[in-house]
Design a protein around this motif. Structure first.
Motif, PDB file in Angstrom:
ATOM      1  N   MET A  41       6.804   8.234  11.852  1.00  0.00           N
ATOM      2  CA  MET A  41       5.586   8.890  12.318  1.00  0.00           C
ATOM      3  C   MET A  41       4.568   7.875  12.823  1.00  0.00           C
ATOM      4  N   PHE A  42       4.522   6.709  12.155  1.00  0.00           N
ATOM      5  CA  PHE A  42       3.566   5.654  12.516  1.00  0.00           C
ATOM      6  C   PHE A  42       4.328   4.353  12.781  1.00  0.00           C
ATOM      7  N   PRO A  43       4.961   4.222  13.928  1.00  0.00           N
ATOM      8  CA  PRO A  43       5.783   3.038  14.203  1.00  0.00           C
ATOM      9  C   PRO A  43       4.993   1.732  14.156  1.00  0.00           C
ATOM     10  N   ARG A  44       3.680   1.783  14.391  1.00  0.00           N
ATOM     11  CA  ARG A  44       2.883   0.559  14.311  1.00  0.00           C
ATOM     12  C   ARG A  44       2.875  -0.009  12.901  1.00  0.00           C
ATOM     13  N   LEU A  45       2.995   0.849  11.906  1.00  0.00           N
ATOM     14  CA  LEU A  45       3.036   0.365  10.524  1.00  0.00           C
ATOM     15  C   LEU A  45       4.332  -0.401  10.258  1.00  0.00           C
ATOM     16  N   ARG A  46       5.418   0.033  10.884  1.00  0.00           N
ATOM     17  CA  ARG A  46       6.696  -0.677  10.715  1.00  0.00           C
ATOM     18  C   ARG A  46       6.568  -2.127  11.205  1.00  0.00           C
ATOM     19  N   GLU A  47       5.828  -2.306  12.283  1.00  0.00           N
ATOM     20  CA  GLU A  47       5.649  -3.639  12.855  1.00  0.00           C
ATOM     21  C   GLU A  47       4.754  -4.522  11.987  1.00  0.00           C
TER      22      GLU A  47
ATOM     23  N   GLY B  63      -9.126  -0.428  12.651  1.00  0.00           N
ATOM     24  CA  GLY B  63      -9.570   0.796  11.984  1.00  0.00           C
ATOM     25  C   GLY B  63      -8.568   1.930  12.136  1.00  0.00           C
ATOM     26  N   GLY B  64      -8.016   2.076  13.330  1.00  0.00           N
ATOM     27  CA  GLY B  64      -7.037   3.129  13.555  1.00  0.00           C
ATOM     28  C   GLY B  64      -5.768   2.921  12.750  1.00  0.00           C
ATOM     29  N   GLU B  65      -5.328   1.667  12.678  1.00  0.00           N
ATOM     30  CA  GLU B  65      -4.125   1.362  11.905  1.00  0.00           C
ATOM     31  C   GLU B  65      -4.365   1.582  10.413  1.00  0.00           C
ATOM     32  N   GLN B  66      -5.577   1.260   9.952  1.00  0.00           N
ATOM     33  CA  GLN B  66      -5.898   1.518   8.549  1.00  0.00           C
ATOM     34  C   GLN B  66      -5.885   3.014   8.243  1.00  0.00           C
ATOM     35  N   GLN B  67      -6.358   3.824   9.192  1.00  0.00           N
ATOM     36  CA  GLN B  67      -6.323   5.272   8.975  1.00  0.00           C
ATOM     37  C   GLN B  67      -4.883   5.778   8.953  1.00  0.00           C
ATOM     38  N   MET B  68      -4.043   5.242   9.820  1.00  0.00           N
ATOM     39  CA  MET B  68      -2.620   5.592   9.786  1.00  0.00           C
ATOM     40  C   MET B  68      -2.015   5.221   8.431  1.00  0.00           C
ATOM     41  N   LEU B  69      -2.392   4.047   7.929  1.00  0.00           N
ATOM     42  CA  LEU B  69      -1.879   3.607   6.634  1.00  0.00           C
ATOM     43  C   LEU B  69      -2.371   4.525   5.516  1.00  0.00           C
ATOM     44  N   ALA B  70      -3.633   4.926   5.582  1.00  0.00           N
ATOM     45  CA  ALA B  70      -4.179   5.815   4.551  1.00  0.00           C
ATOM     46  C   ALA B  70      -3.444   7.146   4.534  1.00  0.00           C
TER      47      ALA B  70
ATOM     48  N   GLY C 174      -0.369   7.622   5.790  1.00  0.00           N
ATOM     49  CA  GLY C 174       1.006   7.319   5.390  1.00  0.00           C
ATOM     50  C   GLY C 174       1.139   7.149   3.893  1.00  0.00           C
ATOM     51  N   ARG C 175       0.186   6.467   3.276  1.00  0.00           N
ATOM     52  CA  ARG C 175       0.211   6.277   1.823  1.00  0.00           C
ATOM     53  C   ARG C 175       0.120   7.619   1.105  1.00  0.00           C
ATOM     54  N   ALA C 176      -0.722   8.522   1.619  1.00  0.00           N
ATOM     55  CA  ALA C 176      -0.829   9.860   1.032  1.00  0.00           C
ATOM     56  C   ALA C 176       0.484  10.624   1.157  1.00  0.00           C
ATOM     57  N   LEU C 177       1.141  10.489   2.300  1.00  0.00           N
ATOM     58  CA  LEU C 177       2.413  11.183   2.509  1.00  0.00           C
ATOM     59  C   LEU C 177       3.502  10.651   1.580  1.00  0.00           C
ATOM     60  N   MET C 178       3.409   9.393   1.205  1.00  0.00           N
ATOM     61  CA  MET C 178       4.381   8.821   0.273  1.00  0.00           C
ATOM     62  C   MET C 178       4.331   9.519  -1.087  1.00  0.00           C
ATOM     63  N   ALA C 179       3.188  10.135  -1.402  1.00  0.00           N
ATOM     64  CA  ALA C 179       3.035  10.836  -2.678  1.00  0.00           C
ATOM     65  C   ALA C 179       3.659  12.230  -2.648  1.00  0.00           C
ATOM     66  N   GLY C 180       4.146  12.668  -1.491  1.00  0.00           N
ATOM     67  CA  GLY C 180       4.780  13.980  -1.402  1.00  0.00           C
ATOM     68  C   GLY C 180       3.815  15.139  -1.586  1.00  0.00           C
ATOM     69  N   PRO C 181       2.725  15.192  -0.789  1.00  0.00           N
ATOM     70  CA  PRO C 181       1.704  16.230  -1.004  1.00  0.00           C
ATOM     71  C   PRO C 181       2.208  17.637  -0.691  1.00  0.00           C
TER      72      PRO C 181
ATOM     73  N   ASN D  32       0.830  -1.203   0.000  1.00  0.00           N
ATOM     74  CA  ASN D  32       0.000   0.000   0.000  1.00  0.00           C
ATOM     75  C   ASN D  32       0.866   1.255   0.000  1.00  0.00           C
ATOM     76  N   LEU D  33       1.916   1.249   0.802  1.00  0.00           N
ATOM     77  CA  LEU D  33       2.815   2.406   0.854  1.00  0.00           C
ATOM     78  C   LEU D  33       3.570   2.569  -0.461  1.00  0.00           C
ATOM     79  N   GLU D  34       3.923   1.466  -1.078  1.00  0.00           N
ATOM     80  CA  GLU D  34       4.604   1.537  -2.382  1.00  0.00           C
ATOM     81  C   GLU D  34       3.705   2.176  -3.432  1.00  0.00           C
TER      82      GLU D  34
END
Length: 235
Positions: free
Chosen positions: A122-128, A139-146, A148-155, A97-99
């Motif tokens: 920023m979201f160490p739980r995603l690293r795990e 649900g909270g982890e999915q929101q962190m992922l959402a 994080g994925r947006a931040l990967m795009a360099g907004p 997802n992050l890719e």
């Protein structure tokens, strides 16, 4: 300078007009929240900004008119939306997802790895959970992922549609604190929220949307009680 300028924006679904001549601006480096009840048109506003619903009026991003029906062009320019419901790709892993978030970079180059390291810090739980299917996250982890994925795009400008939806209060606090930190680093943010008291704690300015119209614009610092906030809901 305004990074986002909206003038006379109207949006419709078939014969039904859902936004009525909305004017809104967001300055470079601001965190602005749009508040309102269910059915007010908040999600439609986000879709109209991204040009993915029938609309008219003017939307300018970084001084240029935005293209219609071309969210890829907007993402390339740095306008990124985290949609209501998160939109994570459940059968794919967290890392995949992050890719996808970093697909505009072409491959896993040095800039990709830099952004990934920042997201995981920023979201160490995603690293795990990098190798875990995104659909198995809370649900909270999915929101962190959402996010994080947006931040990967360099907004340059991050749009968030109801990030607190369905989350526990503690998790909501963590997400909003992350948004505050991102804004402190200089990221411009437009936040659509129902949970007004929480959004107002981190916003520079606020708009209230009701029945498809902006009915008030105000400084969150001027709202010191639920009674003060209710004036905007009733205006």
């Amino acid at each position: 300078m305004d990074i986002l300028s909206i003038t006379g924006l109207r949006a419709r679904y078939g014969h039904v007009e859902a936004l009525h001549s909305v004017d809104l601006r967001l300055g470079e480096g601001e965190l602005v929240t749009v508040l309102g009840p269910n059915g007010a048109g908040k999600s439609t506003l986000m879709r109209a900004i991204m040009g993915v619903c029938s609309n008219s009026g003017q939307v300018q991003f970084r001084g240029k008119d935005t293209p219609r029906n071309n969210p890829v062009a907007l993402a390339t320019d740095g306008l990124i939306l985290v949609p209501e419901g998160r939109g994570v790709l459940g059968p794919m892993t967290v890392e995949e997802n992050l890719e996808i978030g970093g697909y505009l970079l072409g491959d896993r180059n040095a800039e990709f790895e830099r952004r990934l390291a920042e997201v995981l810090e920023m979201f160490p739980r995603l690293r795990e959970r990098l190798s875990q299917d995104a659909g198995s996250l809370s649900g909270g982890e999915q929101q962190m992922l959402a996010v994080g994925r947006a931040l990967m795009a360099g907004p340059k400008l991050l749009l968030l549609d109801e990030p607190s939806l369905g989350l526990a209060p503690r998790v909501i606090g963590e997400i909003l604190e992350t948004l505050r930190e991102l804004n402190a680093r200089g990221l411009s943010i437009l936040l659509v929220e129902q949970k007004a008291p929480l959004a107002l704690k981190i916003a520079n300015r606020a708009y209230f949307l009701s029945l498809g119209k902006i009915v008030s614009e105000f400084d969150p610092k001027e709202v010191s009680s639920h009674e003060e906030l209710s004036k905007h809901y009733l205006s």
